[in-house]
Design a protein around this motif. Structure first.
Motif, PDB file in Angstrom:
ATOM      1  N   HIS A 155      -7.147  -2.849 -13.317  1.00 32.86           N
ATOM      2  CA  HIS A 155      -8.295  -2.676 -14.213  1.00 32.86           C
ATOM      3  C   HIS A 155      -9.370  -1.752 -13.631  1.00 32.86           C
ATOM      4  CE1 HIS A 155      -6.634  -5.872 -16.683  1.00 32.86           C
ATOM      5  NE2 HIS A 155      -6.608  -6.681 -15.641  1.00 32.86           N
ATOM      6  N   GLN A 156      -8.974  -0.876 -12.713  1.00 32.42           N
ATOM      7  CA  GLN A 156      -9.957  -0.059 -12.000  1.00 32.42           C
ATOM      8  C   GLN A 156     -10.815   0.789 -12.931  1.00 32.42           C
ATOM      9  OE1 GLN A 156     -10.292  -0.268  -8.433  1.00 32.42           O
ATOM     10  NE2 GLN A 156     -12.241   0.501  -9.180  1.00 32.42           N
TER      11      GLN A 156
ATOM     12  N   GLN B 220       0.829  -1.198   0.000  1.00 33.57           N
ATOM     13  CA  GLN B 220       0.000   0.000   0.000  1.00 33.57           C
ATOM     14  C   GLN B 220       0.868   1.254   0.000  1.00 33.57           C
ATOM     15  OE1 GLN B 220      -2.596  -0.492   3.383  1.00 33.57           O
ATOM     16  NE2 GLN B 220      -4.205  -1.400   2.114  1.00 33.57           N
ATOM     17  N   GLY B 221       1.993   1.167   0.699  1.00 31.92           N
ATOM     18  CA  GLY B 221       2.908   2.297   0.730  1.00 31.92           C
ATOM     19  C   GLY B 221       3.507   2.566  -0.636  1.00 31.92           C
ATOM     20  N   ARG B 222       3.890   1.506  -1.330  1.00 34.26           N
ATOM     21  CA  ARG B 222       4.445   1.677  -2.673  1.00 34.26           C
ATOM     22  C   ARG B 222       3.420   2.284  -3.612  1.00 34.26           C
ATOM     23  NH1 ARG B 222       6.874  -3.284  -1.264  1.00 34.26           N
ATOM     24  NH2 ARG B 222       5.194  -4.476  -2.254  1.00 34.26           N
ATOM     25  N   LYS B 223       2.165   1.841  -3.481  1.00 35.96           N
ATOM     26  CA  LYS B 223       1.102   2.388  -4.317  1.00 35.96           C
ATOM     27  C   LYS B 223       0.890   3.872  -4.030  1.00 35.96           C
ATOM     28  CE  LYS B 223      -3.839   1.894  -5.274  1.00 35.96           C
ATOM     29  NZ  LYS B 223      -5.085   1.158  -4.905  1.00 35.96           N
ATOM     30  N   ALA B 224       0.855   4.231  -2.746  1.00 36.41           N
ATOM     31  CA  ALA B 224       0.677   5.631  -2.365  1.00 36.41           C
ATOM     32  C   ALA B 224       1.845   6.473  -2.857  1.00 36.41           C
ATOM     33  CB  ALA B 224       0.532   5.748  -0.851  1.00 36.41           C
ATOM     34  N   SER B 225       3.046   5.929  -2.699  1.00 38.48           N
ATOM     35  CA  SER B 225       4.235   6.645  -3.137  1.00 38.48           C
ATOM     36  C   SER B 225       4.194   6.896  -4.637  1.00 38.48           C
ATOM     37  CB  SER B 225       5.487   5.838  -2.781  1.00 38.48           C
ATOM     38  OG  SER B 225       6.643   6.459  -3.278  1.00 38.48           O
ATOM     39  N   ARG B 226       3.787   5.884  -5.384  1.00 39.06           N
ATOM     40  CA  ARG B 226       3.716   6.010  -6.834  1.00 39.06           C
ATOM     41  C   ARG B 226       2.703   7.075  -7.254  1.00 39.06           C
ATOM     42  NH1 ARG B 226       3.313   1.137  -7.552  1.00 39.06           N
ATOM     43  NH2 ARG B 226       1.050   0.897  -7.738  1.00 39.06           N
TER      44      ARG B 226
ATOM     45  N   SER C 262      -7.807 -10.454  -6.990  1.00 39.27           N
ATOM     46  CA  SER C 262      -6.806  -9.875  -6.096  1.00 39.27           C
ATOM     47  C   SER C 262      -6.846  -8.354  -6.155  1.00 39.27           C
ATOM     48  CB  SER C 262      -5.405 -10.351  -6.500  1.00 39.27           C
ATOM     49  OG  SER C 262      -5.055  -9.835  -7.777  1.00 39.27           O
ATOM     50  N   ARG C 263      -6.255  -7.737  -5.152  1.00 36.44           N
ATOM     51  CA  ARG C 263      -6.161  -6.278  -5.126  1.00 36.44           C
ATOM     52  C   ARG C 263      -5.390  -5.779  -6.349  1.00 36.44           C
ATOM     53  NH1 ARG C 263      -6.542  -2.535  -1.015  1.00 36.44           N
ATOM     54  NH2 ARG C 263      -6.636  -4.213   0.527  1.00 36.44           N
ATOM     55  N   HIS C 264      -4.350  -6.504  -6.729  1.00 38.94           N
ATOM     56  CA  HIS C 264      -3.549  -6.112  -7.899  1.00 38.94           C
ATOM     57  C   HIS C 264      -4.420  -6.072  -9.156  1.00 38.94           C
ATOM     58  CE1 HIS C 264      -0.269  -5.826 -10.752  1.00 38.94           C
ATOM     59  NE2 HIS C 264      -0.727  -6.887 -11.374  1.00 38.94           N
ATOM     60  N   TYR C 265      -5.271  -7.076  -9.323  1.00 37.43           N
ATOM     61  CA  TYR C 265      -6.174  -7.124 -10.480  1.00 37.43           C
ATOM     62  C   TYR C 265      -7.103  -5.919 -10.475  1.00 37.43           C
ATOM     63  CZ  TYR C 265      -9.906  -8.808 -13.582  1.00 37.43           C
ATOM     64  OH  TYR C 265     -10.849  -8.931 -14.592  1.00 37.43           O
TER      65      TYR C 265
ATOM     66  N   SER D 145      -7.728 -12.136 -21.276  1.00 36.23           N
ATOM     67  CA  SER D 145      -7.451 -12.007 -19.840  1.00 36.23           C
ATOM     68  C   SER D 145      -7.675 -10.563 -19.437  1.00 36.23           C
ATOM     69  CB  SER D 145      -6.011 -12.424 -19.530  1.00 36.23           C
ATOM     70  OG  SER D 145      -5.089 -11.592 -20.199  1.00 36.23           O
ATOM     71  N   GLY D 146      -8.492 -10.357 -18.429  1.00 37.52           N
ATOM     72  CA  GLY D 146      -8.853  -9.004 -18.044  1.00 37.52           C
ATOM     73  C   GLY D 146     -10.251  -8.665 -18.541  1.00 37.52           C
ATOM     74  N   PRO D 147     -10.814  -7.566 -18.060  1.00 41.09           N
ATOM     75  CA  PRO D 147     -12.209  -7.232 -18.353  1.00 41.09           C
ATOM     76  C   PRO D 147     -12.427  -6.367 -19.594  1.00 41.09           C
ATOM     77  CG  PRO D 147     -11.376  -5.743 -16.698  1.00 41.09           C
ATOM     78  CD  PRO D 147     -10.238  -6.678 -17.035  1.00 41.09           C
ATOM     79  N   ASP D 148     -11.367  -5.935 -20.259  1.00 41.80           N
ATOM     80  CA  ASP D 148     -11.514  -4.982 -21.357  1.00 41.80           C
ATOM     81  C   ASP D 148     -12.372  -5.506 -22.495  1.00 41.80           C
ATOM     82  OD1 ASP D 148      -8.946  -4.594 -19.847  1.00 41.80           O
ATOM     83  OD2 ASP D 148      -8.933  -2.732 -21.009  1.00 41.80           O
ATOM     84  N   ALA D 149     -12.078  -6.712 -22.955  1.00 39.71           N
ATOM     85  CA  ALA D 149     -12.835  -7.269 -24.077  1.00 39.71           C
ATOM     86  C   ALA D 149     -14.300  -7.446 -23.711  1.00 39.71           C
ATOM     87  CB  ALA D 149     -12.231  -8.606 -24.506  1.00 39.71           C
ATOM     88  N   ALA D 150     -14.562  -7.912 -22.494  1.00 40.31           N
ATOM     89  CA  ALA D 150     -15.947  -8.083 -22.046  1.00 40.31           C
ATOM     90  C   ALA D 150     -16.667  -6.741 -22.016  1.00 40.31           C
ATOM     91  CB  ALA D 150     -15.977  -8.736 -20.672  1.00 40.31           C
TER      92      ALA D 150
END
Length: 244
Positions: free
Chosen positions: A232-233, A56-62, A225-228, A189-194
């Motif tokens: 794809h948020q 979470q820290g790395r995400k916030a930092s980014r 997962s949180r990463h997923y 793989s992922g929700p884009d095509a759907a």
């Protein structure tokens, strides 16, 4: 007056944090003398590195670094390209332009890369097709992708396939677009095509099935997962907004 009081309270909170965490007292003077710049500097140089030890820290930092310097990637790519005009640097800059929505600049760079020994390179052709689609040139995008497959029949790329389906969609080639979307829906793989398939269905009088797919995207994300979800948020949020 309210702003002044709030500013003082924030400064006080920073000073307390500096003292409690044992940082150099120099930071106190920096925060007091240069409120905005000082607090930002303290966050970036002192707080974020500590947070970086957690996910979470790395995400916030980014996110903070991106907010402070949103054009860092394209500036760095541009600097490398100016220092050395190689195909690799040109492609990196072109892809950075695509990320920023600078489709015309990306097109020029990809076209330059296609001149010469890499005139049939599938990744460059895909990049050019993406830039053309972004400029609203769906016909040209489809043409490039057709040439790509003709010259590189072994090339398999799910995003190129999705771009082809979306190009057909834009050109109102309904039957062909539906066939490509159906195929993508079963393996992408992922929700884009759907998501784009559901948008296509909704626009072509298959509202109920479109709603089912939008709901599937949202419900599936909750089990991932949180990463997923982070990755794809945007698409997940778009699907959620389509639900009625």
């Amino acid at each position: 007056m309210v702003f002044l009081i709030l500013s003082v309270l924030i400064q006080f909170a920073f000073v307390v944090h500096i003292v409690k965490t044992g940082r150099s007292t120099t930071w106190i003077w920096i925060v007091l003398v240069l409120p905005v710049a000082g607090m930002l500097a303290y966050l970036v140089l002192e707080v974020l590195p500590d947070l970086g030890n957690t996910r979470q820290g790395r995400k916030a930092s980014r996110k903070v670094k991106e907010a402070l310097n949103p054009n860092k990637s394209i500036n760095e790519a541009s600097a490398r390209y100016q220092q050395s005009d190689t195909v690799e640097n040109a492609m990196n800059l072109a892809n950075a332009c695509l990320e920023k929505g600078l489709h015309d600049e990306a097109r020029q760079l990809f076209e330059k890369c296609l001149n010469g020994p890499l005139s049939d390179d599938p990744n460059i052709m895909f990049g050019l097709a993406t830039a053309e689609f972004g400029l609203g040139n769906a016909e040209r995008s489809k043409q490039i992708l057709d040439e790509l497959i003709e010259k590189n029949p072994e090339f398999k790329h799910q995003d190129a396939h999705l771009l082809y389906a979306r190009s057909l969609d834009k050109l109102d080639k309904i039957a062909d677009a539906q066939h490509e979307y159906e195929t993508l829906y079963n393996y992408y793989s992922g929700p884009d095509a759907a998501y784009y398939f559901a948008k296509f269905l909704s626009a072509n009088h298959s509202y109920e099935r479109a709603q089912e797919i939008f709901a599937e995207i949202v419900n599936s994300a909750q089990t991932q997962s949180r990463h997923y979800r982070d990755l794809h948020q945007k698409i997940i949020n778009k699907a959620k907004a389509e639900l009625t």
